[in-house]
Every structure is written in structure tokens, then in C-alpha cells.
Design an enzyme around this catalytic site. Structure first.
Site, PDB file in Angstrom:
ATOM      1  N   ASP A 158     -10.909 -18.838   9.898  1.00 43.89           N
ATOM      2  CA  ASP A 158      -9.540 -18.547   9.980  1.00 43.89           C
ATOM      3  C   ASP A 158      -9.425 -17.329  11.146  1.00 43.89           C
ATOM      4  O   ASP A 158      -8.449 -17.000  11.776  1.00 43.89           O
ATOM      5  CB  ASP A 158      -8.554 -18.237   8.930  1.00 43.89           C
ATOM      6  CG  ASP A 158      -8.415 -19.614   8.065  1.00 43.89           C
ATOM      7  OD1 ASP A 158      -8.170 -19.426   6.912  1.00 43.89           O
ATOM      8  OD2 ASP A 158      -8.653 -20.575   8.587  1.00 43.89           O
ATOM      9  N   ARG A 201     -15.055 -27.030   8.732  1.00 40.03           N
ATOM     10  CA  ARG A 201     -15.867 -26.137   8.064  1.00 40.03           C
ATOM     11  C   ARG A 201     -17.277 -26.584   7.897  1.00 40.03           C
ATOM     12  O   ARG A 201     -18.018 -25.951   7.408  1.00 40.03           O
ATOM     13  CB  ARG A 201     -15.148 -25.831   6.590  1.00 40.03           C
ATOM     14  CG  ARG A 201     -13.832 -25.169   6.749  1.00 40.03           C
ATOM     15  CD  ARG A 201     -13.536 -24.329   5.755  1.00 40.03           C
ATOM     16  NE  ARG A 201     -13.939 -24.840   4.195  1.00 40.03           N
ATOM     17  CZ  ARG A 201     -13.303 -24.792   3.119  1.00 40.03           C
ATOM     18  NH1 ARG A 201     -11.938 -24.469   3.321  1.00 40.03           N
ATOM     19  NH2 ARG A 201     -14.016 -24.901   2.126  1.00 40.03           N
TER      20      ARG A 201
HETATM   21  O1  F6P Z   1      -9.912 -19.875   4.210  1.00 36.88           O
HETATM   22  C1  F6P Z   1     -10.358 -21.081   5.034  1.00 36.88           C
HETATM   23  C2  F6P Z   1      -9.742 -22.286   4.930  1.00 36.88           C
HETATM   24  O2  F6P Z   1     -10.543 -23.221   5.397  1.00 36.88           O
HETATM   25  C3  F6P Z   1      -7.974 -22.304   5.153  1.00 36.88           C
HETATM   26  O3  F6P Z   1      -8.295 -22.620   6.810  1.00 36.88           O
HETATM   27  C4  F6P Z   1      -7.754 -23.426   4.528  1.00 36.88           C
HETATM   28  O4  F6P Z   1      -6.485 -23.295   4.368  1.00 36.88           O
HETATM   29  C5  F6P Z   1      -8.401 -22.923   3.037  1.00 36.88           C
HETATM   30  O5  F6P Z   1      -9.749 -22.790   3.302  1.00 36.88           O
HETATM   31  C6  F6P Z   1      -8.641 -24.449   2.295  1.00 36.88           C
HETATM   32  O6  F6P Z   1      -8.971 -24.056   1.010  1.00 36.88           O
HETATM   33  P1  F6P Z   1      -9.801 -25.018  -0.029  1.00 36.88           P
HETATM   34  O7  F6P Z   1     -11.069 -25.115   0.498  1.00 36.88           O
HETATM   35  O8  F6P Z   1      -9.803 -24.260  -1.299  1.00 36.88           O
HETATM   36  O9  F6P Z   1      -9.246 -26.188  -0.086  1.00 36.88           O
END
Ligand code: F6P
Length: 369
Positions: free
Chosen positions: A148, A295
Site C-alpha cells: 500500500d 501480493r
Molecule cells: O495491507 C495490505 C493489504 O494488502 C491491503 O491492501 C488489503 O486491503 C489488505 O492487506 C488485505 O488484508 P488480508 O490479507 O487480511 O485480507
């Protein structure tokens, strides 16, 4: 290798918490190799973020553990979103529930494991927890990571550049299918509170509309922009939207009203805005949610360099006994800031940020007139 340099820290714990991202293993390698090879420190890998520290799940990391991981995605330590300063059960079957029990367990294991310091790799929440643990008397060093790019105190976080490349490639691919079918393509990127990824990927990918949480949108403005494009003979458009983007109407709602509204319309902004565009313009519109692809996978070269540099800088802070700090990128220099700087904050996109003006200058609609 020459003689070891002097180090105040002899043994440290290292954990990765919050959402994973490309570059985490490069950072772990940077910290552990510098700490081991230059300062003869011992590293203890803590499993699953703060949950591992609450449960005492840690093991010594040997050189073979942090060798060959530079290009690996994810984190060899595992991660969780365990928030010790939030009273929720560590696990459903765990009797450790209250905040004080979790913090007590962390402190107990920190001392039992004989740690001189705790290195935390994470986003806003993780570095805030690090700051709160430092206030509890633990020695903590933070590393900023997140796709982010919304951490106060550092100009960039590793993970962002890799996610930007992934998102830009996806937008490029949407261009061809949008053109083939004369459609409006909406792509939703990550970024709950801050729109950096959507803004930069929108500029990189030539998005015609970019919607970010910081600028609540007016669907009529978007509709007019898309219709102007059609009149100019542009038979397709690309709308890049951050998952946290919202309409001016939603911006006026409280959390409860907004949650209800969203449950009644569509669970994800991409589908909501696609429906609004079709209703407003009659143009055939499709939605894509890029999600966790952003990610995953191997880190970009830029993220490998940043993660490694921040990691070795963290090892130097450990050696000098400079605790209570987060390593950071300032311009082209690697330094550090007090952990109080990122704690409890989110770095959002200022409306007058030059990248917003850059987008507008090349004819991008930001959702407002
Ligand atoms: O904090 C990074 C992030 O990828 C955000 O952009 C996204 O909203 C969140 O993590 C998703 O969280 P999780 O992996 O807990 O679903």
C-alpha cells in the site's frame, strides 16, 4: 570475512506481521545475513507474526535458513494479523484472550528466549504494535513493508514496486480486451485506506479514470468523462479503482450505514462502480478484482534492493543498540525514524500531490469536476 564488528545486540527475534508482500524474504535475509556475518548475532525466527511471540513459537535461524530466499515471495516465517493490543482471542481454542494476557505472554517469551531486541517487519499496524511494545519496555526495531505504500516516515515501502508492476501488467491486458469489445473495464486494486497503488498503476497503465479513497467520486462526472471519450471516438475506457474508494454519497454515511449500503449493492467497489457506470451511461461495463495476485510472487529488482538495504540498516541499528526506531527510505538515503513517527498513522494521498496533477494533466478523470 574479516573479524566480527562489535555489537550491543547478541540475540534478536524477528517476525513478519500483517499482509505479506514480495520482498519480505529479501528483508529477512538482509537483517539476518548482516547480523550473523558482520556482527555474529543470533537470530530467532518467530512464527506467524505476534501470534508466535504470544505462543512462544520461535526457533534459531541458521545461515542455511536465510540463504537462497532473496527472490522468494511471501515470508519464510509466516504472518498473521494478530493484534496484541486488541482484546480478541489469539486462536479460537486459546485461553489467551485479553490484551493484558497477550502483552504479558509476549514479554514473558521475550525474556525467556533471552532476546536483546525484537525486529518487526510490517505495515502500519505492525509498527504501531512495535511502538506500543517499546513503551512496555521491550527493545524494538521496525521495518516498513506493504504493497500500500502508506507508512508515515518512509518515502517508499518494499512490496509497492512489485505490486505496481503486477497491477500495471493487468491494466495493459485489460486495454486489449476493452478495445476488442468496446467496453468500459473497471479494475479494482488493493489499498483500503490509501490510494497510492491505484494512483501510480493508473498513471502507469494509462487509466482513463482513477478513483482513490482520498477523493470521493461523483458518478455523474465519471459518466460525462466516459461519454466525452466516446464522442471523441474512443470506443473503450479503463477505470482503475482502489478497494477503499467511495462515492461522495457514501462519504457522508457513517460506518454502519455504509456497510449496510454496500451489503445491499455489491460486496466490492469494482462491481458497484461498474453497475453505476452502466446505469449512468448505458455503456457495457465489466469488473475485475485483482486481489491477492498483487501480493504474490517474486519481488521486483527495486524491491529486492530496498528490502535488502533496509534489512542491513536494521542490523546496524541492532549493533549500535539504537532501539525504538524504524528504518526508512528518505529520498535516496536509508536512515531511521523514531517508532512514534509511523505509529497509529496512515500516509494517504494528499489532493495536491504531484502525481494527482500528473494524472489530470494527461486527461485522467479523478472522479471529481
Ligand atoms: O495491507 C495490505 C493489504 O494488502 C491491503 O491492501 C488489503 O486491503 C489488505 O492487506 C488485505 O488484508 P488480508 O490479507 O487480511 O485480507
Amino acid at each position: 570475512m574479516g573479524a566480527y564488528r562489535h555489537s550491543i545486540t547478541k540475540k534478536f527475534g524477528i517476525l513478519t506481521a500483517g499482509g505479506d508482500c514480495p520482498g519480505l524474504n529479501a528483508a529477512i535475509r538482509g537483517v539476518c545475513r548482516a547480523a550473523h556475518d558482520r556482527y555474529n548475532m543470533t537470530a530467532l525466527g518467530i512464527a506467524q507474526g505476534f501470534r508466535g511471540l504470544i505462543e512462544g513459537d520461535a526457533r534459531i535461524l541458521n545461515p542455511e535458513d536465510f540463504s537462497g530466499i532473496l527472490t522468494r515471495g511471501g515470508t519464510i516465517l509466516g504472518a498473521s494479523r494478530e493484534k496484541p493490543f486488541k482484546a480478541l482471542p489469539v486462536r479460537m481454542d486459546s485461553e489467551i484472550e485479553s490484551e493484558s494476557e497477550k502483552v504479558a505472554a509476549i514479554k514473558e517469551h521475550y525474556y525467556e528466549l533471552g532476546l536483546d531486541c525484537l525486529v518487526v517487519l510490517g505495515g502500519n499496524g505492525t509498527n504501531t504494535t512495535g511502538y506500543l511494545l517499546a513503551r512496555e519496555g521491550l527493545n524494538v526495531v521496525g521495518l516498513p513493508k506493504t504493497i500500500d505504500n502508506d507508512i508515515v516516515g518512509t518515502d517508499r515501502t518494499f512490496g509497492f514496486n512489485s505490486a505496481l508492476a503486477i497491477a500495471t501488467e493487468a491494466i495493459d491486458r485489460l486495454h486489449s480486451t476493452a478495445q476488442s469489445h468496446s467496453r468500459v473495464m473497471v479494475i479494482e486494486l488493493m489499498g483500503h485506506k490509501a490510494g497510492w497503488l491505484a494512483l501510480y498503476a493508473g498513471v502507469a497503465g494509462g487509466g482513463d479514470v482513477i478513483l482513490i479513497p482520498e477523493i470521493p467520486y461523483d458518478i455523474k462526472v465519471i459518466g460525462r468523462h466516459l461519454e466525452d471519450r466516446a464522442r471523441e471516438g474512443k470506443s473503450f475506457s479503463i477505470v482503475v479503482v482502489a478497494e477503499g474508494a467511495l462515492s461522495a454519497g457514501e462519504d457522508k454515511m457513517d460506518k454502519k450505514e455504509r456497510k449496510k449500503y454496500r451489503a445491499e449493492t455489491a460486496p466490492s467497489i469494482a462491481y458497484r462502480i461498474a453497475r453505476e457506470i452502466e446505469a449512468e451511461t448505458g455503456m457495457e461495463t465489466r469488473a475485475t478484482v485483482l486481489g491477492y495476485v498483487q501480493r504474490g510472487g517474486i519481488p521486483s529488482a527495486s524491491d529486492r534492493v530496498l528490502a535488502t538495504s533496509l534489512g542491513t540498516a536494521a542490523a546496524d541499528l541492532l549493533a549500535r543498540g539504537e532501539y525504538g526506531r524504524m528504518v526508512a527510505l528518505t529520498g535516496n538515503d536509508i536512515g531511521s525514524v523514531d517508532l512514534s513517527v509511523p505509529a497509529g498513522k496512515v500516509k494517504t494521498v494528499p489532493r495536491d500531490h504531484y502525481m494527482v496533477d500528473t494524472a489530470v494533466s494527461v486527461g485522467t478523470c479523478m472522479g471529481i469536476g
